[in-house]
Design an enzyme around this catalytic site. Structure first.
Site, short mmCIF file in Angstrom:
data_model
loop_
_atom_site.label_atom_id
_atom_site.label_comp_id
_atom_site.label_asym_id
_atom_site.label_seq_id
_atom_site.Cartn_x
_atom_site.Cartn_y
_atom_site.Cartn_z
N HIS A 177 0.77 26.09 -84.34
CA HIS A 177 1.82 26.41 -85.52
C HIS A 177 3.15 26.11 -84.99
CE1 HIS A 177 -1.39 29.89 -85.52
NE2 HIS A 177 -1.36 29.63 -87.05
N ASP B 140 4.93 28.47 -82.70
CA ASP B 140 4.28 28.70 -81.41
C ASP B 140 5.25 27.85 -80.54
OD1 ASP B 140 2.32 30.17 -82.67
OD2 ASP B 140 0.78 28.13 -82.52
N GLU C 156 -8.62 26.91 -94.22
CA GLU C 156 -9.50 27.64 -93.11
C GLU C 156 -9.62 29.00 -93.82
OE1 GLU C 156 -7.90 28.08 -89.24
OE2 GLU C 156 -8.62 30.08 -89.25
N GLU D 94 -14.02 29.10 -89.36
CA GLU D 94 -13.94 29.85 -88.18
C GLU D 94 -14.99 30.79 -88.04
OE1 GLU D 94 -10.00 30.94 -86.43
OE2 GLU D 94 -10.70 33.06 -86.18
N HIS E 244 -14.01 34.46 -88.85
CA HIS E 244 -13.89 34.65 -90.16
C HIS E 244 -15.38 34.50 -91.25
CE1 HIS E 244 -9.63 32.55 -89.40
NE2 HIS E 244 -9.81 33.79 -88.74
C1 XLS Z 1 -5.94 33.48 -87.95
C2 XLS Z 1 -6.26 32.17 -88.23
C3 XLS Z 1 -5.21 31.26 -87.86
C4 XLS Z 1 -5.46 29.90 -88.19
C5 XLS Z 1 -4.25 29.11 -87.86
O1 XLS Z 1 -7.13 34.44 -88.33
O2 XLS Z 1 -7.57 31.82 -87.56
O3 XLS Z 1 -5.07 31.10 -86.37
O4 XLS Z 1 -6.35 29.17 -87.40
O5 XLS Z 1 -3.33 29.41 -88.86
NI NI Z 2 -8.30 30.10 -86.91
NI NI Z 3 -8.88 33.95 -87.17
#
Ligand code: XLS
Ligand code: NI
Ligand code: NI
Length: 435
Positions: free
Chosen positions: A100, A103, A231, A267, A270
């Site tokens: 990011h 970061d 995402e 992910e 998620h």
């Molecule tokens: C948070 C997300 C984040 C994304 C990028 O839960 O996984 O880290 O991957 O913003």
């Molecule tokens: Ni992520």
């Molecule tokens: Ni995440």
């Protein structure tokens, strides 16, 4: 100068090794289905977890030891962190990374100053990329950390916050392009709501689509060739996020005519938060031709939040790699370890154990997936399970779209279909046999 003086470059020593700082399964050049493991797996490290995660939780202070960090918001501190990070990538043989904007460079509460800092750190990252050969898998903007985004970014009720988000995405895209990034991610951190009593959902979702259309326009204007990803995540930090799962994201992209410009970054944690398995989410994305990349981690079945643990479950990694092989492999994407150590694993050494474990778990998953495909029994069973569609009435339905009347006639003139077994337990046994 070394920031990890006691840690050697991690080598492949094979399954019988007991060395905690060696790969037991990840052997980058080893061919699987004719392609080197490193090209199948395309591992990425997440800058935010490796360099910026102090491992605090809602109940306790950060624990992570970061002797290289002076915790200042200076550009020199940011550059030194990058030096540490690239030594980490070198020693772990991780080929890609993700970040990011906030970061890698400090948020200075002033758009122009923050953007200048980002560009300065970007040139430093570029030098590291050039001398190491490491690549940026994707960049993104942190549109959820700063208090200004408390109500959302692209979905903020305040238009000036929307404008700020757009300006921040512009700068993050510039940085990603300068680093020759292969992709750019939109994760809707606070693009959702806590209560409908104070929320105009329709307007918010339309604004989010506008932000993404502007990003597509900007991408064309600057000639950025990386892949855009969304995402999915159902909640946390928002109670309800608009990008809740793969199906919701695909519907959103389709509704707002964005499907041609976006793929999904799926992910694992998620997926499970959304009440799905990872392989369900991957399959939904693949079926739409939209699986782009993977944030590789896993949740804890006993905890209901995004614990972002390192992937160690071999069933999980095998099933992910089966899907990746089935789709023909990654093109722009890869396996980004969006994963953090436990708060109790606070030493730099734990960063190495964590990534080595994740890489080995995926290397095994890849070998197991290839074995399942070479074995062929599962594939053959599934093919046969649908074989009534390949001839006779099934072929006729698929190709000629008959009427209900025709099918009623067929049923009236044919015997009751015999019930076939789904053989789920047998399929599970075969997978176990190959693990
Ligand atoms: C948070 C997300 C984040 C994304 C990028 O839960 O996984 O880290 O991957 O913003
Ligand atoms: Ni992520
Ligand atoms: Ni995440």
């Amino acid at each position: 100068m070394s920031f990890f003086p006691d840690i050697p470059k991690i080598a492949y020593e094979g399954p019988s090794s007991k060395n905690p700082l060696a790969f037991k399964h990840y052997n980058p050049e080893q061919l699987v289905e004719g392609k080197p493991m490193r090209d199948h797996l395309r591992f990425g490290a997440a800058y935010w977890h490796v360099m910026r995660n102090g491992l605090s939780d809602p109940f306790g202070a950060p624990t992570a030891l970061m002797p290289w960090d002076d915790y200042s918001d200076s550009v020199s501190n940011a550059k030194q962190r990058a030096d540490v990070f690239f030594e980490f990538l070198d020693k772990t043989s991780i080929d890609f990374y993700c970040f990011h904007d906030r970061d890698v460079a400090p948020e200075l509460n002033d758009y122009t100053k923050s953007t200048e800092a980002l560009m300065e750190v970007t040139s430093h990252l570029l030098q590291h990329q050039q001398s190491s050969g490491k690549k940026l898998l994707w960049g993104t903007a942190c549109l959820f950390g700063h208090p200004r985004y408390a109500h959302g970014a692209g979905t903020a009720p305040d238009a000036r916050v929307f404008a700020y988000a757009a300006a921040q995405v512009k700068a993050a895209m510039d940085a990603t392009q300068a680093l020759d990034g292969l992709g750019y991610v939109f994760w809707g951190g606070r693009e959702g709501y806590g209560s409908l009593l104070n929320t105009n959902m329709k307007r918010e979702v339309e604004h989010l689509a506008m932000l993404l259309h502007m990003a597509v326009d900007y991408k064309r204007a600057i000639g950025f060739t990386g892949q855009f990803y969304i995402e999915p995540k159902p909640r946390e930090p928002s109670t309800h996020q608009y990008d809740s799962d793969a199906a919701a994201c695909l519907n959103f992209l389709r509704e707002f005519d964005l499907l041609g410009d976006f793929k999904l970054n799926i992910e694992t944690n998620h997926a499970t938060l959304a009440g799905h398995t990872m392989e369900h989410e991957l399959t939904v994305a693949i079926n739409a031709g939209a699986l782009g990349s993977v944030d590789a981690n896993q949740g804890d079945t006993l905890l209901g939040w995004d614990t972002d643990q390192f992937p160690t479950d071999l069933y999980g990694t095998s099933k992910v790699m089966l899907k990746v092989l089935e789709m023909g492999g990654f093109t722009t994407g890869g396996l980004n370890f969006d994963a953090k150590r436990r708060r109790e694993s606070h030493e730099p050494l734990d960063l190495f154990h964590a990534h080595i474990g994740g890489m080995d778990a995926f290397a095994r998953g890849l070998k197991i997936a290839a074995a399942v495909r070479a074995d062929g029994r599962i594939d053959a069973f599934v093919k046969n399970r649908y074989s009534s569609w390949d001839a006779g009435i099934g072929q006729h339905i698929e190709s000629a779209k008959p009427t209900f009347a025709e099918l009623a006639d067929f049923v009236a003139n044919n015997p009751e279909p015999a019930l076939a077994s789904g053989r789920q337990e047998l399929m599970e046994n075969i997978l176990n046999e190959l693990i």
